[in-house]
Design an enzyme around this catalytic site. Structure first.
Site, PDB file in Angstrom:
ATOM      1  N   GLU A 197       0.176  -1.412   5.549  1.00 40.47           N
ATOM      2  CA  GLU A 197       1.237  -1.004   6.478  1.00 40.47           C
ATOM      3  C   GLU A 197       1.124   0.474   6.825  1.00 40.47           C
ATOM      4  O   GLU A 197       1.370   0.875   7.971  1.00 40.47           O
ATOM      5  CB  GLU A 197       2.612  -1.300   5.866  1.00 40.47           C
ATOM      6  CG  GLU A 197       3.790  -1.093   6.812  1.00 40.47           C
ATOM      7  CD  GLU A 197       4.421   0.289   6.760  1.00 40.47           C
ATOM      8  OE1 GLU A 197       5.363   0.533   7.527  1.00 40.47           O
ATOM      9  OE2 GLU A 197       3.964   1.144   5.954  1.00 40.47           O
ATOM     10  N   ASP A 214       0.832  -1.215   0.000  1.00 37.32           N
ATOM     11  CA  ASP A 214       0.000   0.000   0.000  1.00 37.32           C
ATOM     12  C   ASP A 214       0.859   1.253   0.000  1.00 37.32           C
ATOM     13  O   ASP A 214       2.050   1.230   0.333  1.00 37.32           O
ATOM     14  CB  ASP A 214      -0.948   0.000   1.197  1.00 37.32           C
ATOM     15  CG  ASP A 214      -0.222   0.082   2.543  1.00 37.32           C
ATOM     16  OD1 ASP A 214       0.816  -0.587   2.692  1.00 37.32           O
ATOM     17  OD2 ASP A 214      -0.703   0.808   3.437  1.00 37.32           O
TER      18      ASP A 214
END
Length: 405
Positions: free
Chosen positions: A174, A80
């Site tokens: 994350e 991400d």
């Protein structure tokens, strides 16, 4: 294929996470890259490559001949991208950097100024991958993914390269602190690992911040503004007063190195209710506790002044300093230092002014320091990475594998 070619492919996927989402992963679009990576790993010859139901990508590179009994290790990177800037429709370009300012977008007047980003001087003569200034680039952490994938291709195609078993894990979410919430530790059958989520070439980190979140809610009293004298308590104005009680010099703009901070990340409000969201950070757990107590004391002052119902604070632990765990395993760091030195790269060991998946993995039984990716200025429009840095970080991974074989 070189790492930069993979990187340019991966940033075409919009993988921005969403901290307001209750799903896992927080955005379905992260799965598009996850499936792409799993298929690529299968094509390279990695074993057990797959995406599980929670969006994690797992794969195994078997040990080379003669290294089967050596302890294996994990390499972890996240898919991400951050929330601070748009992460879709990234218009990347490659320039040969000769020094000075970089005009990202002439039409919009967006310029990366050398005086504001002194690390640029170290990249003179290199080929920088930049954006048009309207999005982030995504080197955090697609540079790490590209380097791991390129290393995998090299190791799986060249039997002369020595390495123990390597377990690859690509995580979602994350950037919103959920990167290992649903990780399958049973699949990580090795004693230690490395996150590949750092900055410039040579960075090697085994300490992170201790981190908390503080949500401060200010409660107001509404009244018609024409007859509000002595009645109205405007929650937004009380919120401003609350923030003014906090030390103005303990914010990110005024801190560096091992100095912690409080950081106002979001504010919402009406006259009746206002909510301030802060992140609190410090490498020293005792000093983080002091910051948490400071938030409570400010709320207590507001309650004393305006009433017992005027303010409340909710503090939640986010992650802890992985140095508490990694520091007990110096051999993990020594191997990374030797890998860099074998390439003529000086290891720069410094604490992370943030956190990584390794912050939590270390406390889950997988000591996990952080390796460089070559990226700079993550989370913003001025983010860049050089083709040469991507190559160097790939070589660090290959030499690390050999060092541990």
């Amino acid at each position: 294929m070189r790492a930069y070619e993979r990187f340019l492919d991966y940033i075409s996927f919009d993988t921005q996470s969403d901290d307001k989402s209750s799903t896992f992963p927080s955005t379905k679009k992260q799965l598009d890259l996850a499936h792409h990576l799993a298929e690529e790993l299968k094509a390279l010859g990695a074993e057990n490559a797959e995406v599980n139901s929670n969006g994690y990508v797992y794969a195994v590179i078997p040990a080379s001949k003669g290294s089967e009994k050596k302890p294996g290790f994990a390499l972890v990177a996240h898919m991400d991208t951050a929330l601070e800037m748009p992460g879709k429709n990234i218009n990347a370009s490659v320039i040969e950097y000769k020094g000075g300012d970089i005009v990202l977008n002439e039409k919009l007047g967006i310029v990366t100024r050398a005086k504001d980003f002194p690390d640029l001087e170290e990249s003179i003569g290199e080929h920088l991958i930049i954006t048009d200034g309207t999005t982030l680039l995504g080197a955090d952490d697609k540079a790490g993914i590209a380097e791991i994938m390129t290393m995998a291709e090299r190791l799986l195609s060249d039997a002369s390269l020595r390495h123990p078993e390597i377990i690859i894990v690509f995580t979602p979410d994350e950037e919103i602190g959920r990167g290992v919430d649903r990780i399958d530790m049973k699949r990580i059958t090795v004693p230690f690992g490395y996150t590949v989520d750092g900055g410039k070439v040579g960075e090697l980190q085994w300490e992170t911040f201790n981190a908390s979140e503080a949500v401060v809610t200010l409660h107001g009293i509404t009244a018609h503004p024409g007859s509000a004298k002595g009645k109205m308590r405007n929650a937004m104005l009380v919120a401003f007063e609350y923030n003014a009680l906090l030390p103005s010099y303990e914010v990110p703009f005024c801190t560096e190195k091992r100095e912690g901070f409080h950081h106002l990340t979001e504010m919402q409000g009406t006259a009746e209710k206002a909510v301030l969201t802060y992140i609190l950070r410090d490498h020293d757990s005792g000093k983080l506790k002091e910051k948490e107590e400071m938030m409570e004391k400010a709320a207590a002052f507001i309650r004393t002044k305006y009433g017992a119902d005027a303010a409340d604070v909710q503090i939640t632990e986010m992650y802890r300093n992985m140095g508490e765990v990694v520091g007990k395993h110096p051999e993990i760091m020594e191997a990374a230092v030797k890998a860099m030195e074998s390439l003529g790269i000086k290891a720069v060991i410094e604490p992370v002014r943030g956190g990584t998946d390794g912050s939590r993995l270390s406390f889950m039984g997988l000591p996990c320091p952080n390796l460089c990716t070559g990226g700079h200025n993550g989370h913003g429009r001025h983010e860049y990475v050089s083709i040469e840095s991507l190559d160097k970080c790939t070589e660090i991974l290959i030499h690390l594998a050999a060092e541990l074989a």
